[in-house]
Design a protein around this motif. Sequence first.
Motif, PDB file in Angstrom:
ATOM      1  N   GLY A 129       0.821  -1.198   0.000  1.00 58.56           N
ATOM      2  CA  GLY A 129       0.000   0.000   0.000  1.00 58.56           C
ATOM      3  C   GLY A 129       0.854   1.247   0.000  1.00 58.56           C
ATOM      4  O   GLY A 129       2.068   1.218  -0.178  1.00 58.56           O
ATOM      5  N   GLY A 130       0.218   2.376   0.223  1.00 54.37           N
ATOM      6  CA  GLY A 130       0.976   3.612   0.322  1.00 54.37           C
ATOM      7  C   GLY A 130       0.573   4.620  -0.723  1.00 54.37           C
ATOM      8  O   GLY A 130      -0.145   4.313  -1.675  1.00 54.37           O
ATOM      9  N   GLY A 131       1.053   5.851  -0.529  1.00 54.62           N
ATOM     10  CA  GLY A 131       0.695   6.924  -1.425  1.00 54.62           C
ATOM     11  C   GLY A 131      -0.405   7.778  -0.831  1.00 54.62           C
ATOM     12  O   GLY A 131      -0.553   7.886   0.395  1.00 54.62           O
ATOM     13  N   THR A 132      -1.210   8.381  -1.704  1.00 53.58           N
ATOM     14  CA  THR A 132      -2.273   9.286  -1.271  1.00 53.58           C
ATOM     15  C   THR A 132      -3.534   9.002  -2.069  1.00 53.58           C
ATOM     16  O   THR A 132      -3.490   8.867  -3.292  1.00 53.58           O
ATOM     17  N   TYR A 133      -4.664   8.908  -1.375  1.00 52.09           N
ATOM     18  CA  TYR A 133      -5.949   8.674  -2.031  1.00 52.09           C
ATOM     19  C   TYR A 133      -6.419   9.934  -2.763  1.00 52.09           C
ATOM     20  O   TYR A 133      -5.916  11.039  -2.500  1.00 52.09           O
ATOM     21  N   PRO A 134      -7.402   9.800  -3.673  1.00 54.65           N
ATOM     22  CA  PRO A 134      -7.920  10.970  -4.397  1.00 54.65           C
ATOM     23  C   PRO A 134      -8.446  12.069  -3.469  1.00 54.65           C
ATOM     24  O   PRO A 134      -8.459  13.244  -3.855  1.00 54.65           O
ATOM     25  N   ASN A 135      -8.898  11.715  -2.248  1.00 51.56           N
ATOM     26  CA  ASN A 135      -9.382  12.744  -1.319  1.00 51.56           C
ATOM     27  C   ASN A 135      -8.250  13.345  -0.490  1.00 51.56           C
ATOM     28  O   ASN A 135      -8.497  14.094   0.462  1.00 51.56           O
ATOM     29  N   LEU A 136      -6.992  13.004  -0.835  1.00 49.52           N
ATOM     30  CA  LEU A 136      -5.769  13.501  -0.195  1.00 49.52           C
ATOM     31  C   LEU A 136      -5.500  12.893   1.171  1.00 49.52           C
ATOM     32  O   LEU A 136      -4.577  13.321   1.863  1.00 49.52           O
ATOM     33  N   PHE A 137      -6.265  11.875   1.589  1.00 52.17           N
ATOM     34  CA  PHE A 137      -5.921  11.131   2.796  1.00 52.17           C
ATOM     35  C   PHE A 137      -4.697  10.260   2.507  1.00 52.17           C
ATOM     36  O   PHE A 137      -4.561   9.698   1.421  1.00 52.17           O
ATOM     37  N   CYS A 138      -3.832  10.133   3.501  1.00 49.67           N
ATOM     38  CA  CYS A 138      -2.657   9.274   3.359  1.00 49.67           C
ATOM     39  C   CYS A 138      -3.090   7.821   3.241  1.00 49.67           C
ATOM     40  O   CYS A 138      -3.870   7.321   4.046  1.00 49.67           O
ATOM     41  N   ALA A 139      -2.561   7.121   2.243  1.00 51.63           N
ATOM     42  CA  ALA A 139      -3.006   5.766   1.935  1.00 51.63           C
ATOM     43  C   ALA A 139      -2.167   4.701   2.627  1.00 51.63           C
ATOM     44  O   ALA A 139      -1.815   3.695   2.033  1.00 51.63           O
ATOM     45  N   HIS A 140      -1.823   4.927   3.890  1.00 56.29           N
ATOM     46  CA  HIS A 140      -1.335   3.808   4.692  1.00 56.29           C
ATOM     47  C   HIS A 140      -2.593   3.021   5.046  1.00 56.29           C
ATOM     48  O   HIS A 140      -3.393   3.473   5.863  1.00 56.29           O
ATOM     49  N   PRO A 141      -2.814   1.895   4.379  1.00 53.38           N
ATOM     50  CA  PRO A 141      -4.151   1.292   4.387  1.00 53.38           C
ATOM     51  C   PRO A 141      -4.627   0.953   5.799  1.00 53.38           C
ATOM     52  O   PRO A 141      -3.843   0.427   6.581  1.00 53.38           O
ATOM     53  N   PRO A 142      -5.905   1.273   6.118  1.00 55.08           N
ATOM     54  CA  PRO A 142      -6.842   1.946   5.215  1.00 55.08           C
ATOM     55  C   PRO A 142      -6.682   3.456   5.174  1.00 55.08           C
ATOM     56  O   PRO A 142      -7.129   4.100   4.226  1.00 55.08           O
ATOM     57  N   PHE A 143      -6.090   4.094   6.213  1.00 56.50           N
ATOM     58  CA  PHE A 143      -5.875   5.534   6.225  1.00 56.50           C
ATOM     59  C   PHE A 143      -5.086   5.880   7.474  1.00 56.50           C
ATOM     60  O   PHE A 143      -5.262   5.282   8.524  1.00 56.50           O
ATOM     61  N   GLN A 144      -4.189   6.874   7.366  1.00 56.36           N
ATOM     62  CA  GLN A 144      -3.400   7.259   8.534  1.00 56.36           C
ATOM     63  C   GLN A 144      -3.083   8.748   8.468  1.00 56.36           C
ATOM     64  O   GLN A 144      -2.338   9.205   7.592  1.00 56.36           O
ATOM     65  N   ILE A 145      -3.650   9.508   9.397  1.00 56.66           N
ATOM     66  CA  ILE A 145      -3.457  10.963   9.400  1.00 56.66           C
ATOM     67  C   ILE A 145      -2.006  11.335   9.669  1.00 56.66           C
ATOM     68  O   ILE A 145      -1.546  12.420   9.284  1.00 56.66           O
ATOM     69  N   ASP A 146      -1.253  10.437  10.315  1.00 60.19           N
ATOM     70  CA  ASP A 146       0.165  10.702  10.586  1.00 60.19           C
ATOM     71  C   ASP A 146       0.922  11.019   9.299  1.00 60.19           C
ATOM     72  O   ASP A 146       1.848  11.835   9.297  1.00 60.19           O
TER      73      ASP A 146
END
Length: 299
Positions: free
Chosen positions: A168-185
Amino acid sequence: NNYLVTAPTTSPENAFRMPNGKVIHICAGSTMDNQIVRELFTNTIAAANILGVDSAFCRELADKRSRLMPTTIGKDGRIMEWLEQYEEVEPHHLYGLYPGNEISMEHTPELAEAARKTLEARGDKSTGWSMAWKINFWARLHDGDHAYQLLADLLRPCVEKGTNMVNGGGTYPNLFCAHPPFQIDGNFGGCAGIAEMLVQSQTGNIELLPALPSAWKTGSFKGLKVQGGGEVSAKWTEGQLTEAGLKATVSGTFRIKLPAQSANLSIKMNQNPASLPVIGGMLTVDMKAGDVLQLTIDR
């Protein structure tokens, strides 16, 4: 060895192999613990000195701080993570470099080089908070291009909907960090990394553009905060600082590390020309809350 240790503890998300091959997590006195405790004791002593209180408690803290194992370079040239040089299983953390300030290019170059070797051994592959942390690591080591490469990896478009903790990794289209499923860090840490690339002050000195990547040849920023109660701005052209500003939000003494090529430097304080001492490439200035310092470098 007469060191004081935290026990039981771990080196977060890492483990070591015993001679019999067993993988062990629990230990005593991990390097990260020592760095955090040393920072806590140091900050507490400094605060007490400012306030003029708790002198006996400070002496106790200073004695205990002196009995912590110092950050140590192992036989492989890397930062040791435990009291002994065990074989690592999954190394990730390097607290003393960031967010701590025990390791720096300016004050502890040997430890900084050991930290670099540690990071090189760990590699860049990571997601979320870990990727963001590595951006800050490389910024602290003044390697802007490496930090920029990791920032680009953090922002890599990700449209995968499943939870994949390995690839996983990167950034989702909504700009959330894509540490699956999501990580604000990852989001917050990425922003912190950009700031660290543009200005640093953890050593007590303000350093502008310490890790400017070659991709950002010309640009500007404003509104970033530095230690001591200051707000800074800067402009640069072809990778060279041309203007800088410092507004004091509280009264105090500020030290600004100037670029090597700063012979044609003009200084203004509250819009009036000023003359300030520059010793060893360091400009020192006493400012009251609300004062504004402006620097212009004619190239």
